[in-house]
Design a protein around this motif. Structure first.
Motif, PDB file in Angstrom:
ATOM      1  N   ILE A 197      38.214  26.559 -21.929  1.00 17.79           N
ATOM      2  CA  ILE A 197      39.532  27.006 -21.465  1.00 17.79           C
ATOM      3  C   ILE A 197      40.547  25.940 -21.874  1.00 17.79           C
ATOM      4  O   ILE A 197      40.334  24.744 -21.617  1.00 17.79           O
ATOM      5  CB  ILE A 197      39.543  27.198 -19.943  1.00 17.79           C
ATOM      6  N   ILE A 198      41.620  26.370 -22.519  1.00 14.64           N
ATOM      7  CA  ILE A 198      42.651  25.466 -22.994  1.00 14.64           C
ATOM      8  C   ILE A 198      43.941  25.784 -22.230  1.00 14.64           C
ATOM      9  O   ILE A 198      44.447  26.905 -22.302  1.00 14.64           O
ATOM     10  CB  ILE A 198      42.904  25.628 -24.511  1.00 14.64           C
ATOM     11  N   ILE A 199      44.471  24.807 -21.491  1.00 15.74           N
ATOM     12  CA  ILE A 199      45.678  25.006 -20.700  1.00 15.74           C
ATOM     13  C   ILE A 199      46.823  24.203 -21.306  1.00 15.74           C
ATOM     14  O   ILE A 199      46.748  22.976 -21.423  1.00 15.74           O
ATOM     15  CB  ILE A 199      45.466  24.590 -19.231  1.00 15.74           C
ATOM     16  N   TYR A 200      47.868  24.909 -21.696  1.00 15.65           N
ATOM     17  CA  TYR A 200      49.075  24.294 -22.259  1.00 15.65           C
ATOM     18  C   TYR A 200      50.216  24.785 -21.388  1.00 15.65           C
ATOM     19  O   TYR A 200      50.636  25.941 -21.492  1.00 15.65           O
ATOM     20  CB  TYR A 200      49.221  24.739 -23.707  1.00 15.65           C
ATOM     21  N   SER A 201      50.719  23.914 -20.523  1.00 11.78           N
ATOM     22  CA  SER A 201      51.597  24.398 -19.453  1.00 11.78           C
ATOM     23  C   SER A 201      52.331  23.250 -18.786  1.00 11.78           C
ATOM     24  O   SER A 201      52.075  22.080 -19.058  1.00 11.78           O
ATOM     25  CB  SER A 201      50.753  25.109 -18.385  1.00 11.78           C
ATOM     26  N   ASP A 202      53.218  23.616 -17.862  1.00 11.89           N
ATOM     27  CA  ASP A 202      53.768  22.637 -16.935  1.00 11.89           C
ATOM     28  C   ASP A 202      52.679  22.214 -15.954  1.00 11.89           C
ATOM     29  O   ASP A 202      51.621  22.883 -15.836  1.00 11.89           O
ATOM     30  CB  ASP A 202      54.941  23.238 -16.163  1.00 11.89           C
ATOM     31  N   GLY A 203      52.950  21.133 -15.229  1.00 11.32           N
ATOM     32  CA  GLY A 203      51.999  20.659 -14.239  1.00 11.32           C
ATOM     33  C   GLY A 203      52.582  20.669 -12.843  1.00 11.32           C
ATOM     34  O   GLY A 203      53.578  21.347 -12.565  1.00 11.32           O
ATOM     35  N   ASN A 204      51.954  19.897 -11.960  1.00 12.80           N
ATOM     36  CA  ASN A 204      52.373  19.801 -10.564  1.00 12.80           C
ATOM     37  C   ASN A 204      52.539  21.173  -9.917  1.00 12.80           C
ATOM     38  O   ASN A 204      51.631  21.991  -9.969  1.00 12.80           O
ATOM     39  CB  ASN A 204      53.631  18.945 -10.443  1.00 12.80           C
ATOM     40  N   ALA A 205      53.708  21.480  -9.360  1.00 16.11           N
ATOM     41  CA  ALA A 205      53.890  22.737  -8.619  1.00 16.11           C
ATOM     42  C   ALA A 205      53.791  23.971  -9.504  1.00 16.11           C
ATOM     43  O   ALA A 205      53.593  25.077  -8.999  1.00 16.11           O
ATOM     44  CB  ALA A 205      55.240  22.723  -7.898  1.00 16.11           C
TER      45      ALA A 205
END
Length: 340
Positions: free
Chosen positions: A106-114
């Protein structure tokens, strides 16, 4: 067939006949089977890789998670010649979790935290990881709060970005690679200006191997986003921008801190090392010369961008990106968090 006919007609005994037929059959079989990468990929059972792109974020040309994932998925599934099957969940965690069935990574490319896609889905992700599924998080996707979620990330990918401890300046890195690791294959090193996070909060003891490193300095930092005394003390020292871990569950984990500027996907070696990392985290053998892909054009960079308030034309990387003037130093910069 002519070979087979001549050998049978000239037989001297039954043993010669059998040998002739076997030899001809082998010749026919060998001719029919090509050793090209593409045909081997067609014969192999495809390895399923799931991408999760984050919700729209930042101004146009920055944090283009959807467009970036599409470029990487196309390179892997269409251009690489590897036995890969790609599934994509855009703009956050998939509504239908069956997308993860049979996934190897699984590859996650995204904002983090909330805004991290795993929020409220930690149990499902932990179940997948515990069953040996690889996990790679890119750019802001490596940032989660310390505590329970941070501990998950130490287990899953070996470490994470921690607010008021890690830092995220924009700087031009002369990237060095760990030549002993398969992810580095075919990548001699490169230069790229990005929001290269550094000073991760690692698992104790550190379980991850450094893959990409660079040295932040006053001279090569052109913007201070968040800054602290820890980052200050590390100026002039080698810092980790990509790391990899082989977990006890048999799976693999990777963190990659670059990926802020969409234009950087058009840097061939920047793109190649990420494709190599995705391949490795999925349990596949990284080709000797790295994962191949086609050069990205300016038109392709501008496909599939998220709709933002003000859209920009994303230009190809240029020498000017690497020679931006140094930013004025700041002693401490962390909105809402007093200096410890």
């Amino acid at each position: 067939m002519k070979i087979l006919k001549r050998l049978i007609q000239s037989r001297k005994n039954s043993v010669a006949t059998v040998a002739a037929i076997a030899l001809a059959a082998f010749a026919l079989f060998s001719t029919a089977c090509s050793d090209s990468a593409n045909e081997m990929a067609e014969l192999a059972e495809p390895t399923k890789i799931v991408f999760i792109s984050g919700v729209p974020s930042h101004p146009s040309g920055q944090h283009e998670f959807r467009a970036g994932v599409i470029l990487l998925a196309r390179a892997l599934e269409v251009q690489s010649g590897l036995p890969v099957e790609v599934a994509i969940a855009h703009h956050g965690w998939p509504e239908d979790e069956s997308i993860f069935d049979d996934a190897k990574a699984i590859i996650i490319y995204s904002d983090g935290n909330a805004r991290h896609p795993v929020n409220e889905h930690e149990a499902k992700m932990d179940e997948l990881v515990s069953n040996g599924v690889g996990l790679m998080c890119m750019h802001y996707g490596v940032e989660v709060p310390k505590g329970e979620q941070g501990e998950y990330f130490k287990k899953w990918i070996g470490g994470h970005y921690e607010a008021a401890y890690s830092a995220n300046p924009h700087w031009t890195a002369e990237v060095e690679l760990n030549a002993d690791h398969p992810i580095s294959r075919g990548v001699p090193g490169f230069s790229a200006n990005d929001e290269w996070y550094y000073n991760m909060r690692w698992a104790t003891p550190k379980t991850a191997a450094d893959i990409l490193t660079g040295i932040p300095t006053r001279e090569n930092i052109n913007r201070y986003v968040h800054w602290n005394q820890f980052a200050e003390k590390l100026l002039g020292t080698k810092q980790t921008m990509m790391w990899a871990v082989e977990r006890p569950d048999g799976g693999r984990g990777i963190g990659f801190t670059g990926g802020h500027w969409h234009r950087n996907w058009a840097i061939d070696d920047f793109r190649k090392v990420v494709l190599n990392a995705i391949t490795w985290v999925a349990g596949l053998e990284v080709p000797e010369n790295g994962v191949s892909s086609e050069a990205i054009t300016e038109a392709q960079l501008n496909e599939n961008l998220d709709e933002k308030k003000e859209m920009v034309q994303v230009a190809l990387p240029s020498a000017g990106d690497l020679t931006q003037p140094a930013a004025k130093p700041v002693p401490y910069k962390w909105p809402g968090v007093p200096k410890p």
